[in-house]
Design an enzyme around this catalytic site. Structure first.
Site, mmCIF file in Angstrom:
data_model
loop_
_atom_site.group_PDB
_atom_site.id
_atom_site.type_symbol
_atom_site.label_atom_id
_atom_site.label_comp_id
_atom_site.label_asym_id
_atom_site.label_seq_id
_atom_site.Cartn_x
_atom_site.Cartn_y
_atom_site.Cartn_z
ATOM 1 N N PRO A 186 0.769 -1.138 -0.137
ATOM 2 C CA PRO A 186 0.065 0.107 0.148
ATOM 3 C C PRO A 186 0.849 1.387 -0.073
ATOM 4 O O PRO A 186 0.722 2.140 0.780
ATOM 5 C CB PRO A 186 -0.870 -0.045 1.312
ATOM 6 C CG PRO A 186 0.035 -0.988 2.309
ATOM 7 C CD PRO A 186 0.795 -2.028 1.195
ATOM 8 N N CYS A 187 1.370 1.570 -1.016
ATOM 9 C CA CYS A 187 2.470 2.818 -1.181
ATOM 10 C C CYS A 187 1.458 3.993 -1.325
ATOM 11 O O CYS A 187 1.907 5.187 -1.080
ATOM 12 C CB CYS A 187 3.307 2.770 -1.930
ATOM 13 S SG CYS A 187 2.624 2.321 -3.968
ATOM 14 N N HIS A 188 0.170 3.695 -1.589
ATOM 15 C CA HIS A 188 -0.828 4.935 -1.708
ATOM 16 C C HIS A 188 -1.053 5.433 -0.498
ATOM 17 O O HIS A 188 -1.502 6.746 -0.358
ATOM 18 C CB HIS A 188 -2.030 4.430 -2.351
ATOM 19 C CG HIS A 188 -2.914 3.353 -1.711
ATOM 20 N ND1 HIS A 188 -2.565 2.042 -1.786
ATOM 21 C CD2 HIS A 188 -3.960 3.502 -0.822
ATOM 22 C CE1 HIS A 188 -3.413 1.352 -0.949
ATOM 23 N NE2 HIS A 188 -4.169 2.255 -0.206
#
Length: 171
Positions: free
Chosen positions: A137-139
């Site tokens: 989850p780099c968002h």
């Protein structure tokens, strides 16, 4: 040696994303509404000899879990993943997996999480190389002043994911 990568176009409501897997697990989640070229270019950089094979059946379980996530019915993934990177990239990507659904952290927070507080820019570079958007989850990583910063999938995709997680967080 010829690497076989199976792929499909995942579609759900406004989402159109190419996803791909090896025999070991999901290896690529593409950007929102991008062409097949994004996957093809990634595969060429990653593997010397690669054969891309469209196969919806192989990707069925992966597609189902991603769609469940996009519908707000899933907050964590159980499907196998096959991703490789440098030792530093793996440390950063593992740290991203510790960011809770619906929460955000800064690049500095990630650098601190991997006990390398001066590596803020390197953390940003490693995040930009994440092959598994949504799954890793780099968002959930934002700028230190709370602004949305770069995202391989584009800022529109990042906004959609963060908004969706906020919407379903308390459900």
């Amino acid at each position: 040696m010829n690497h076989k990568i199976y792929w499909t176009l995942l579609t759900h409501r406004d989402w159109k994303i190419y996803i791909a897997a090896t025999e070991e697990g999901l290896c690529f989640v593409g950007s929102l509404n991008q062409s097949f070229d994004e996957l093809k270019e990634w595969a060429k950089k990653r593997f010397r000899n690669v054969e891309l094979i469209e196969n919806n059946d192989v990707l069925q379980n992966y597609s189902e879990e991603i769609i469940e996530f996009l519908k707000g019915d899933r907050q964590q993934f159980s499907i196998p993943m096959d991703f490789q990177g440098t030792q530093f990239q793996l440390e950063v990507w593992n740290a991203l997996n510790n960011i809770q659904y619906g929460e955000t952290k800064t690049y500095k927070d990630i650098a601190d999480m991997i006990n390398n507080p001066k590596a803020v820019r390197a953390v940003g570079t490693a995040i930009g190389k994440n092959p598994l958007l949504i799954m890793i989850p780099c968002h959930r990583v934002i700028g230190k002043n709370g602004t949305l910063t770069g995202y391989r999938g584009g800022l529109a995709m990042k906004k959609m994911l963060l908004k969706m997680e906020q919407q379903y967080k308390s459900v």
